[in-house]
Design an enzyme around this catalytic site. Structure first.
Site, PDB file in Angstrom:
ATOM      1  N   GLY A  28       0.797  -1.217   0.000  1.00  0.00           N
ATOM      2  CA  GLY A  28       0.000   0.000   0.000  1.00  0.00           C
ATOM      3  C   GLY A  28       0.829   1.267   0.000  1.00  0.00           C
ATOM      4  O   GLY A  28       1.854   1.369  -0.679  1.00  0.00           O
ATOM      5  N   ASP A  84       2.712   2.594   2.199  1.00  0.00           N
ATOM      6  CA  ASP A  84       4.062   2.396   2.731  1.00  0.00           C
ATOM      7  C   ASP A  84       5.030   2.012   1.603  1.00  0.00           C
ATOM      8  O   ASP A  84       6.116   2.601   1.454  1.00  0.00           O
ATOM      9  CB  ASP A  84       3.974   1.262   3.772  1.00  0.00           C
ATOM     10  CG  ASP A  84       5.168   1.186   4.690  1.00  0.00           C
ATOM     11  OD1 ASP A  84       6.041   2.064   4.614  1.00  0.00           O
ATOM     12  OD2 ASP A  84       5.214   0.234   5.498  1.00  0.00           O
ATOM     13  N   THR A 119      -6.906   1.920   6.849  1.00  0.00           N
ATOM     14  CA  THR A 119      -8.119   1.506   6.129  1.00  0.00           C
ATOM     15  C   THR A 119      -7.859   0.602   4.933  1.00  0.00           C
ATOM     16  O   THR A 119      -8.791   0.219   4.231  1.00  0.00           O
ATOM     17  CB  THR A 119      -8.925   2.735   5.634  1.00  0.00           C
ATOM     18  OG1 THR A 119      -8.148   3.415   4.645  1.00  0.00           O
ATOM     19  CG2 THR A 119      -9.268   3.668   6.767  1.00  0.00           C
TER      20      THR A 119
HETATM   21  P1  ADP Z   1      -2.786   0.203   6.325  1.00  0.00           P
HETATM   22  O1  ADP Z   1      -1.886  -0.978   6.435  1.00  0.00           O
HETATM   23  O2  ADP Z   1      -2.542   1.227   7.429  1.00  0.00           O
HETATM   24  O3  ADP Z   1      -4.212  -0.174   6.165  1.00  0.00           O
HETATM   25  P2  ADP Z   1      -2.565   0.758   3.446  1.00  0.00           P
HETATM   26  O4  ADP Z   1      -1.447   1.400   2.746  1.00  0.00           O
HETATM   27  O5  ADP Z   1      -2.887  -0.661   3.137  1.00  0.00           O
HETATM   28  O6  ADP Z   1      -2.274   0.977   5.025  1.00  0.00           O
HETATM   29  O7  ADP Z   1      -3.888   1.606   3.207  1.00  0.00           O
HETATM   30  C1  ADP Z   1      -4.143   2.866   3.792  1.00  0.00           C
HETATM   31  C2  ADP Z   1      -4.844   3.745   2.779  1.00  0.00           C
HETATM   32  O8  ADP Z   1      -3.870   4.272   1.861  1.00  0.00           O
HETATM   33  C3  ADP Z   1      -5.872   3.027   1.905  1.00  0.00           C
HETATM   34  O9  ADP Z   1      -6.996   3.899   1.733  1.00  0.00           O
HETATM   35  C4  ADP Z   1      -5.149   2.837   0.574  1.00  0.00           C
HETATM   36  O10 ADP Z   1      -6.044   2.798  -0.513  1.00  0.00           O
HETATM   37  C5  ADP Z   1      -4.353   4.126   0.558  1.00  0.00           C
HETATM   38  N1  ADP Z   1      -3.212   4.193  -0.369  1.00  0.00           N
HETATM   39  C6  ADP Z   1      -2.519   3.196  -0.965  1.00  0.00           C
HETATM   40  N2  ADP Z   1      -1.540   3.710  -1.751  1.00  0.00           N
HETATM   41  C7  ADP Z   1      -1.627   5.071  -1.635  1.00  0.00           C
HETATM   42  C8  ADP Z   1      -0.929   6.162  -2.203  1.00  0.00           C
HETATM   43  N3  ADP Z   1       0.092   5.985  -3.049  1.00  0.00           N
HETATM   44  N4  ADP Z   1      -1.312   7.428  -1.854  1.00  0.00           N
HETATM   45  C9  ADP Z   1      -2.327   7.636  -0.994  1.00  0.00           C
HETATM   46  N5  ADP Z   1      -3.031   6.647  -0.432  1.00  0.00           N
HETATM   47  C10 ADP Z   1      -2.685   5.377  -0.745  1.00  0.00           C
END
Ligand code: ADP
Length: 171
Positions: free
Chosen positions: A30, A32, A116
């Site tokens: 995601g 990260d 989320t």
């Molecule tokens: P967590 O493990 O805290 O749930 P995730 O990265 O899986 O973190 O998801 C957190 C949110 O970030 C989700 O709404 C996901 O769709 C969103 N997300 C994923 N990639 C990006 C990005 N490049 N920029 C912004 N939001 C993102």
């Protein structure tokens, strides 16, 4: 000042980007993964020197190849159904990020929708928490910090917009 945008957090022109990290700080899926892949290996190296971050806590690093100056890594809770202190832990994430913003006198920050995605926190509830903590911060915000919520998908974007209008118009 609060802005809600749809898009990718790594391309924001902003002083600090918040990362939804995991306890190891070693990168993951995601947002990260997206942040680490743009920031480059040096970010991973700095994270390794920190080593660990407790759920609900936040740590500051440089942003390396990102356009920003800082990344603030916070570890959201995994959603286990709501009986595991998840709401409190997610509130803590926002409060601890805002504490760093105050301490470092950061003027603009972009947040993803912490927890989320892979961590499965319900978007509605997570958005309530994000916006409530933001409103609290803004009450004591003398520096007029710009806060941007970057929503990656249409549904999250619509939830943020609706709740923002409800919560911030009521005052
Ligand atoms: P967590 O493990 O805290 O749930 P995730 O990265 O899986 O973190 O998801 C957190 C949110 O970030 C989700 O709404 C996901 O769709 C969103 N997300 C994923 N990639 C990006 C990005 N490049 N920029 C912004 N939001 C993102």
């Amino acid at each position: 000042m609060v802005e809600i945008v749809k898009g990718d957090i790594v391309i924001q022109e902003i002083e600090a980007i918040v990362n939804a990290a995991n306890n190891s700080l070693l990168g993951g899926a995601g947002v990260d993964g997206a942040i680490h892949s743009v920031a480059g290996k040096e970010l991973l190296a700095e994270c390794k020197t920190i080593g660990f971050c407790k759920t609900g806590q936040a740590v500051l690093t440089k942003a390396y190849k990102l356009k920003s100056d800082f990344v603030i890594h916070t570890v959201g809770p995994i959603w286990y159904g709501g009986g595991n202190n998840e709401e409190h832990l997610l509130s803590l994430c926002y409060r601890n990020v805002f504490n760093i913003i105050r301490e470092k006198n950061i003027k603009s920050v972009a947040f993803p929708a912490i927890s989320t995605g892979v961590y499965k926190f319900p978007v509605d509830l997570a958005t309530d928490i994000a916006l409530r903590e933001t409103r609290e911060f803004l009450k004591s915000n003398i520096n007029n910090v710009k806060i941007v919520f970057v929503c990656y998908d249409e549904n999250t974007y619509n939830v943020y917009l609706n709740k923002f209008n409800q919560l911030f118009r009521k005052g």
